[in-house]
Design a protein around this motif. Structure first.
Motif, PDB file in Angstrom:
ATOM      1  N   LYS A   1      43.665  25.808  10.833  1.00 36.71           N
ATOM      2  CA  LYS A   1      44.649  26.067  11.884  1.00 36.71           C
ATOM      3  C   LYS A   1      45.905  26.651  11.263  1.00 36.71           C
ATOM      4  CE  LYS A   1      46.946  23.762  15.783  1.00 36.71           C
ATOM      5  NZ  LYS A   1      47.132  22.467  16.496  1.00 36.71           N
ATOM      6  N   ASN A   2      46.368  27.764  11.839  1.00 40.14           N
ATOM      7  CA  ASN A   2      47.560  28.444  11.335  1.00 40.14           C
ATOM      8  C   ASN A   2      47.494  28.670   9.827  1.00 40.14           C
ATOM      9  OD1 ASN A   2      48.819  28.592  13.896  1.00 40.14           O
ATOM     10  ND2 ASN A   2      49.556  26.486  13.680  1.00 40.14           N
ATOM     11  N   GLY A   3      46.291  29.016   9.364  1.00 40.42           N
ATOM     12  CA  GLY A   3      46.134  29.397   7.973  1.00 40.42           C
ATOM     13  C   GLY A   3      45.904  28.279   6.998  1.00 40.42           C
ATOM     14  N   LYS A   4      45.872  27.044   7.462  1.00 44.00           N
ATOM     15  CA  LYS A   4      45.716  25.903   6.560  1.00 44.00           C
ATOM     16  C   LYS A   4      44.488  25.082   6.936  1.00 44.00           C
ATOM     17  CE  LYS A   4      50.643  25.440   5.443  1.00 44.00           C
ATOM     18  NZ  LYS A   4      50.492  25.714   3.995  1.00 44.00           N
ATOM     19  N   ILE A   5      43.875  24.491   5.918  1.00 42.93           N
ATOM     20  CA  ILE A   5      42.704  23.647   6.146  1.00 42.93           C
ATOM     21  C   ILE A   5      43.097  22.187   5.985  1.00 42.93           C
ATOM     22  CG2 ILE A   5      41.952  23.813   3.717  1.00 42.93           C
ATOM     23  CD1 ILE A   5      39.047  23.700   4.797  1.00 42.93           C
ATOM     24  N   SER A   6      42.657  21.366   6.920  1.00 47.35           N
ATOM     25  CA  SER A   6      42.938  19.935   6.875  1.00 47.35           C
ATOM     26  C   SER A   6      41.855  19.223   6.087  1.00 47.35           C
ATOM     27  CB  SER A   6      43.012  19.361   8.291  1.00 47.35           C
ATOM     28  OG  SER A   6      41.789  19.595   8.982  1.00 47.35           O
ATOM     29  N   THR A   7      42.186  18.049   5.561  1.00 51.37           N
ATOM     30  CA  THR A   7      41.236  17.213   4.833  1.00 51.37           C
ATOM     31  C   THR A   7      41.108  15.892   5.572  1.00 51.37           C
ATOM     32  OG1 THR A   7      42.041  18.206   2.774  1.00 51.37           O
ATOM     33  CG2 THR A   7      40.675  16.240   2.570  1.00 51.37           C
ATOM     34  N   PRO A   8      39.904  15.496   5.952  1.00 49.09           N
ATOM     35  CA  PRO A   8      39.757  14.289   6.772  1.00 49.09           C
ATOM     36  C   PRO A   8      40.074  13.015   6.016  1.00 49.09           C
ATOM     37  CG  PRO A   8      37.608  15.136   6.127  1.00 49.09           C
ATOM     38  CD  PRO A   8      38.617  16.164   5.697  1.00 49.09           C
TER      39      PRO A   8
ATOM     40  N   PRO B   1      35.960   8.164   4.740  1.00 51.32           N
ATOM     41  CA  PRO B   1      35.531   7.886   3.362  1.00 51.32           C
ATOM     42  C   PRO B   1      34.654   8.996   2.776  1.00 51.32           C
ATOM     43  CG  PRO B   1      35.342   5.909   4.699  1.00 51.32           C
ATOM     44  CD  PRO B   1      35.642   7.038   5.644  1.00 51.32           C
ATOM     45  N   GLY B   2      34.700   9.108   1.441  1.00 48.88           N
ATOM     46  CA  GLY B   2      33.948  10.142   0.752  1.00 48.88           C
ATOM     47  C   GLY B   2      34.537  11.505   1.034  1.00 48.88           C
ATOM     48  N   PHE B   3      33.678  12.499   1.145  1.00 51.55           N
ATOM     49  CA  PHE B   3      34.158  13.846   1.439  1.00 51.55           C
ATOM     50  C   PHE B   3      34.358  14.085   2.933  1.00 51.55           C
ATOM     51  CE2 PHE B   3      32.415  14.835  -2.836  1.00 51.55           C
ATOM     52  CZ  PHE B   3      33.532  15.458  -3.364  1.00 51.55           C
ATOM     53  N   GLY B   4      33.960  13.153   3.770  1.00 52.54           N
ATOM     54  CA  GLY B   4      34.169  13.326   5.200  1.00 52.54           C
ATOM     55  C   GLY B   4      33.217  14.297   5.848  1.00 52.54           C
ATOM     56  N   LEU B   5      32.065  14.501   5.225  1.00 48.13           N
ATOM     57  CA  LEU B   5      31.025  15.365   5.767  1.00 48.13           C
ATOM     58  C   LEU B   5      29.850  14.510   6.219  1.00 48.13           C
ATOM     59  CD1 LEU B   5      31.202  18.030   2.947  1.00 48.13           C
ATOM     60  CD2 LEU B   5      31.629  18.531   5.357  1.00 48.13           C
TER      61      LEU B   5
END
Length: 396
Positions: A378-385, A388-392
Motif C-alpha cells: 500500500k502506497n509503495g510499502k509492504i507490511s509484515t504480519p 507467528p513465524g513468517f505469517g504465511l
C-alpha cells in the motif's frame, strides 16, 4: 539462480564474511526450553503453485518468464503438533533423507532464534526452521531477529520486462509496458524496476538502446510520482551504461542494477561519471553468480551501494550474519527475490528484523495454495504480519 549456484553462494558467503553460525550464549533459558520441548516427528515434501497477474516476458539475457512458478516446499512437524514450512530448494528424495535422519531431534538442536540455524541443520531447512521456531515461540520471525527495522519497507515492482516486444508477430509496443506499470501502480507499488538491454539479444543494438531509453522516459512521464530503477542483467558494457544514462537525460534512477559484470575499474569509472554529472543513482549488484569476496571488496572501496545476493541463494541465516558487516561498510542491502512472492515475504521479515533494507523486490503472486494476505502493498510499502513465524498460511 540454479540450486547448485544457491549452495555455492551460501558457502562462499560464509567464507568471505568469516561468520560463525553458532548459538548465542545469551539465549534466554525459556526460549531454549520451549524449543527443546519439541522434537521433529516428520519432514514432508510438497509443492505450491503461484500465479503472476500477467505473463512476464523477456529480459536482456533470458526468454519468457511465464505465468508463475511451482515452488518446492517442505513442512516440518513436531511431536507436539507444531508445523513450520518454507521454500525448499531440493527434491523429494532429499526431503525423505532428512525425514529419516532428523526424526526425533529437538528443535533446539537445529536453530537458535538469536542467530539462526546451527551447523547441524541442513541449509535447505533454513526457512522452514525459522517459521517453525516462530510458531513454537508464538512470535513473528522479525521479532526473533530483533525488530530493529521499520514497521514497513518500500517495495518495488520487479515485473517490468520486455513486454513491448510481444507477441512477436505483432508487438504491442511501449503502451503494453505502460499498461503493466498502471496495473502495478494500482496494486500499490510506487517504484518500478525497468528491465533494459533489448539490443543485446532481441533487437538490433542501436534500436534496442533507443527503445530502452524511450521506455524509461515514457514511464517517468506517465508516472511522475513513481521512483524508477533500471536493471541490465549484466548485458551492458560500461559505454552502453553511459549511453543509456545520457539518453534518459533528466530522468532520475534510484539505482542502476547489474549494468555490467561487477569489477573495480568499471565501477570506479561509473561512480566518477555519476558524481561528475550530479547523479545520486546507486550501484546495485551481486545477484548473478556472486563472488562474495569480490562484492565485499567493492563495498569496502565504496563502489557497491546495494548488495543483492538472492535471499535463498545466500540463505536466510547467512543474510542475518552478513547484515552487521554491511552496516559497518555503509552498504545497503536488498536481497534478490525474483521468481516468487514467498521470497518477498521472507525479505520483509529480514528488513523489519534487522533494518538496512531500504526497498524490497516485489514479485506479485496469487495462489490457491498460499495465503499472502498479511503482506499488503500500500502506497509503495509492504507490511509484515504480526502472526507467528513468517505469517504465511498454507491453504491445502
Amino acid at each position: 539462480m540454479k540450486r547448485r549456484e544457491f549452495l555455492q553462494a551460501s558457502a562462499a558467503a560464509a567464507a568471505a564474511l568469516g561468520y560463525s553460525n553458532t548459538a548465542s550464549a545469551n539465549e534466554p533459558a525459556e526460549i531454549s526450553q520451549a524449543l527443546s520441548d519439541h522434537k521433529i516427528s516428520s519432514i514432508q515434501y510438497d509443492r505450491v503453485r503461484l500465479k503472476y497477474p500477467r505473463h512476464v516476458g523477456r529480459n536482456s539475457r533470458l526468454g519468457h518468464h511465464g505465468n508463475g512458478p511451482t515452488v518446492s516446499i517442505c513442512k516440518i512437524r513436531t511431536d507436539k503438533g507444531a508445523e513450520g514450512w518454507g521454500t525448499f530448494y531440493a527434491g523429494r528424495d532429499r526431503a525423505e533423507i532428512l525425514n529419516n535422519s532428523l526424526k526425533g531431534l529437538k528443535i533446539s538442536d537445529l536453530i537458535t532464534p538469536a542467530s539462526g540455524i546451527k551447523p547441524s541443520a541442513p541449509e535447505q531447512l533454513d526457512i522452514a526452521l525459522h517459521d517453525l521456531a516462530g510458531k513454537i515461540l508464538e512470535m513473528p520471525v522479525y521479532k526473533m531477529l530483533g525488530a530493529a527495522g521499520p514497521e514497513s519497507t518500500n517495495c518495488y515492482s520487479g515485473m517490468i520486462y520486455f513486454d513491448d516486444l510481444d507477441p512477436e508477430d505483432n508487438p504491442e509496443g511501449i503502451d503494453k509496458v505502460l499498461e503493466n506499470c498502471r496495473y502495478d501502480y494500482n496494486f500499490g507499488y510506487r517504484q518500478f524496476k525497468i528491465k533494459i538491454g533489448r539490443g543485446k539479444k532481441w533487437m538490433p543494438e542501436k534500436e534496442g538502446m533507443q527503445r530502452d531509453i524511450d521506455v524509461t522516459n515514457q514511464i517517468a512521464k506517465a508516472f511522475p510520482y513513481a521512483e524508477l530503477l533500471a536493471d541490465a542483467n549484466d548485458m551492458y558494457t560500461y559505454q552502453d551504461t553511459i549511453e543509456y544514462l545520457k539518453g534518459i537525460g533528466d530522468t532520475e534512477l534510484y539505482w542502476m542494477e547489474e549494468p555490467f559484470r561487477e569489477e573495480k575499474e568499471g565501477f570506479e569509472k561509473l561512480k566518477k561519471w555519476l558524481k561528475e554529472n550530479g547523479k545520486s543513482t546507486y550501484i546495485a549488484d551481486g545477484e548473478r553468480l556472486p563472488v562474495q569476496a569480490q562484492l565485499i571488496s567493492l563495498a569496502k572501496q565504496g563502489l557497491l551501494d546495494f548488495y543483492l545476493t538472492d535471499i535463498i541463494g545466500m540463505g536466510f541465516t547467512p543474510w542475518r550474519q552478513i547484515m552487521p558487516r554491511l552496516k559497518k561498510l555503509n552498504t545497503l542491502a536488498s536481497p534478490h527475490a525474483w521468481g516468487s512472492m514467498l521470497k518477498t515475504c521472507y525479505i520483509s521479515h529480514l528488513s523489519r528484523g534487522l533494518g538496512n533494507i531500504p526497498t524490497i523486490e516485489g514479485v506479485t503472486c496469487f495462489s490457491e495454495d498460499v495465503d499472502f494476505s498479511g503482506f499488503e502493498i500500500k502506497n509503495g510499502k509492504i507490511s509484515t504480519p504480526e502472526t507467528p513465524g513468517f505469517g504465511l498460511k498454507l491453504l491445502k
